[in-house]
Design a protein around this motif. Structure first.
Motif, PDB file in Angstrom:
ATOM      1  N   ALA A 260       1.594  -9.692  -6.459  1.00 56.73           N
ATOM      2  CA  ALA A 260       2.443  -8.686  -7.110  1.00 56.73           C
ATOM      3  C   ALA A 260       2.325  -7.337  -6.385  1.00 56.73           C
ATOM      4  N   ARG A 261       1.107  -7.008  -5.953  1.00 55.45           N
ATOM      5  CA  ARG A 261       0.908  -5.754  -5.199  1.00 55.45           C
ATOM      6  C   ARG A 261       1.645  -5.792  -3.866  1.00 55.45           C
ATOM      7  N   ILE A 262       1.626  -6.964  -3.246  1.00 53.65           N
ATOM      8  CA  ILE A 262       2.317  -7.094  -1.955  1.00 53.65           C
ATOM      9  C   ILE A 262       3.819  -6.892  -2.147  1.00 53.65           C
ATOM     10  N   VAL A 263       4.359  -7.441  -3.217  1.00 55.74           N
ATOM     11  CA  VAL A 263       5.793  -7.264  -3.492  1.00 55.74           C
ATOM     12  C   VAL A 263       6.099  -5.765  -3.643  1.00 55.74           C
ATOM     13  N   GLU A 264       5.245  -5.060  -4.382  1.00 56.53           N
ATOM     14  CA  GLU A 264       5.427  -3.602  -4.544  1.00 56.53           C
ATOM     15  C   GLU A 264       5.404  -2.879  -3.201  1.00 56.53           C
ATOM     16  N   LYS A 265       4.428  -3.274  -2.373  1.00 53.77           N
ATOM     17  CA  LYS A 265       4.279  -2.613  -1.059  1.00 53.77           C
ATOM     18  C   LYS A 265       5.483  -2.910  -0.170  1.00 53.77           C
ATOM     19  N   VAL A 266       5.991  -4.131  -0.224  1.00 55.12           N
ATOM     20  CA  VAL A 266       7.174  -4.461   0.586  1.00 55.12           C
ATOM     21  C   VAL A 266       8.341  -3.595   0.103  1.00 55.12           C
ATOM     22  N   GLN A 267       8.457  -3.501  -1.229  1.00 58.73           N
ATOM     23  CA  GLN A 267       9.532  -2.677  -1.802  1.00 58.73           C
ATOM     24  C   GLN A 267       9.428  -1.221  -1.347  1.00 58.73           C
ATOM     25  N   SER A 268       8.178  -0.740  -1.171  1.00 64.33           N
ATOM     26  CA  SER A 268       8.012   0.668  -0.791  1.00 64.33           C
ATOM     27  C   SER A 268       8.002   0.853   0.729  1.00 64.33           C
ATOM     28  N   GLY A 269       8.419  -0.170   1.468  1.00 68.16           N
ATOM     29  CA  GLY A 269       8.669   0.042   2.897  1.00 68.16           C
ATOM     30  C   GLY A 269       7.648  -0.536   3.870  1.00 68.16           C
ATOM     31  N   HIS A 270       6.608  -1.239   3.366  1.00 70.25           N
ATOM     32  CA  HIS A 270       5.658  -1.917   4.271  1.00 70.25           C
ATOM     33  C   HIS A 270       6.204  -3.315   4.516  1.00 70.25           C
ATOM     34  N   THR A 271       6.942  -3.476   5.609  1.00 71.21           N
ATOM     35  CA  THR A 271       7.723  -4.711   5.725  1.00 71.21           C
ATOM     36  C   THR A 271       7.159  -5.719   6.719  1.00 71.21           C
ATOM     37  N   THR A 272       6.086  -5.362   7.447  1.00 73.02           N
ATOM     38  CA  THR A 272       5.464  -6.372   8.321  1.00 73.02           C
ATOM     39  C   THR A 272       4.066  -6.689   7.778  1.00 73.02           C
TER      40      THR A 272
END
Ligand SMILES: [Zn+2]
Length: 330
Positions: A260-272
């Protein structure tokens, strides 16, 4: 630490952060069987010799060695033990090629990891340095081999009460042993009480096959062990596991939280994957192989669940985006 009939534990030092590794002697029956070996160091060999002496055995007396998996802290002393005892080696079918130090297999693995580390977003130099961290472990293992392959449901010769449970994830060749009559397990690194076990990213068993989804497989294996009735489980590191169901439920929940944290981080622009590694594990950047495995395992799982989609950029780096809200809550 062991309170179980027919199981003798020996703690063996390792030069790594993981600390001591536990190996076990099966004492039910005449056959002298060692489960796992410890790494190829003088200190480990000394500790093994002393631990065996406590029950009146020498390395030369061993009839069989069972490996829970190929990792060097569990298999490093194998060649030395076999040389001195003539013991037969039992392990999962995938183990053989990983412990024989074959140049072709090693070249395949090197190419796989260098490629993978570029795809997660590391520079060429960082990818090489990260691979070197894994390659360094090879100095702590001899050239092993497997005489007899163990698969799900097999029994250990000479100790027929012990059944093989295939528990992939931490490594793709990982097996655990289960004795139903008194509900005892030897867990290897499948489940460790004081620390969550890493589902290491591994190359496919056959070159050209898709990369195994190690965290997805690990979660399935955890659920399989959860279903077993087990009063005590002896692990490859740390103290025995007495409440295996509660511990497995915690591990599964922690993975869901991290996802769930990873999904949040991807949403906030950490995409790799590497951007995510740096955001999630800022204090563990010196342990890149572990951190990449941890992150990529969750990304694979989220892609398999249809929560994330992944595309390869022109520079060959995997890039993630959210396509669906995760069903599990954080
Ligand atoms: Zn391991």
């Amino acid at each position: 630490m062991v309170r179980t009939q027919g199981v003798h534990a020996i703690r063996i030092p390792t030069p790594w952060l993981v600390g001591d590794v536990n190996v076990y002697v099966l004492q039910d029956g005449e056959t002298k069987t060692l489960v796992d070996t410890g790494p190829l160091t003088e200190e480990a060999e000394k500790a093994l010799t002393q631990g065996l002496a406590e029950i009146g055995i020498r390395i030369e007396d061993l009839d069989q060695v069972v490996l829970t998996h190929f990792h060097v802290d569990h298999s490093g002393l194998l060649e030395e033990i076999v040389k001195r005892s003539g013991a037969k080696v039992y392990a999962h079918p995938h183990t053989e090629r990983l412990i024989r130090k074959d140049a072709v297999v090693e070249a395949e693995r090197k190419a796989f990891y260098l490629d993978l580390y570029r795809s997660v977003g590391l520079s060429a130099e960082e990818a090489r340095a990260t691979y070197e961290q894994i390659a360094d472990y090879h100095d702590f293992m001899g050239r092993g081999h497997v005489d007899h392959k163990l698969r799900e449901g097999d029994r250990i010769p000479g100790h027929e009460a012990w059944e093989v449970i295939y528990t992939p994830g931490h490594s793709m060749d990982h097996i655990s042993l289960y004795r139903a009559e008194d509900r005892v397990m030897l867990l290897g690194d499948h489940l460790i009480k004081h620390v969550s076990s890493n589902a290491f990213v591994e190359p496919p068993v056959r070159a050209g096959d898709p990369r195994p989804q190690t965290l997805v497989l690990y979660r399935e294996a955890l659920k399989k062990v959860h279903a077993l009735d087990c009063q005590i489980g002896y692990a490859g590191h740390g103290e025995p596991v007495t409440e295996h169901r509660a511990l497995i439920e915690k591990r599964l929940r922690d993975q869901e939280r991290r996802a769930a944290r990873i999904v949040e981080k991807v949403q906030s622009g950490h995409t790799t994957a590497v951007e995510l590694c740096r955001a999630l594990f800022p204090y563990h950047q010196d342990q890149m192989p572990l951190v990449v495995s941890e992150t990529l395992g969750h990304l694979d799982w989220l892609v398999a669940e249809g929560v994330l989609a992944v595309e390869t950029t022109a520079s060959g780096v995997w890039q993630y985006r959210v396509v669906k809200e995760p069903a599990f809550c954080g």
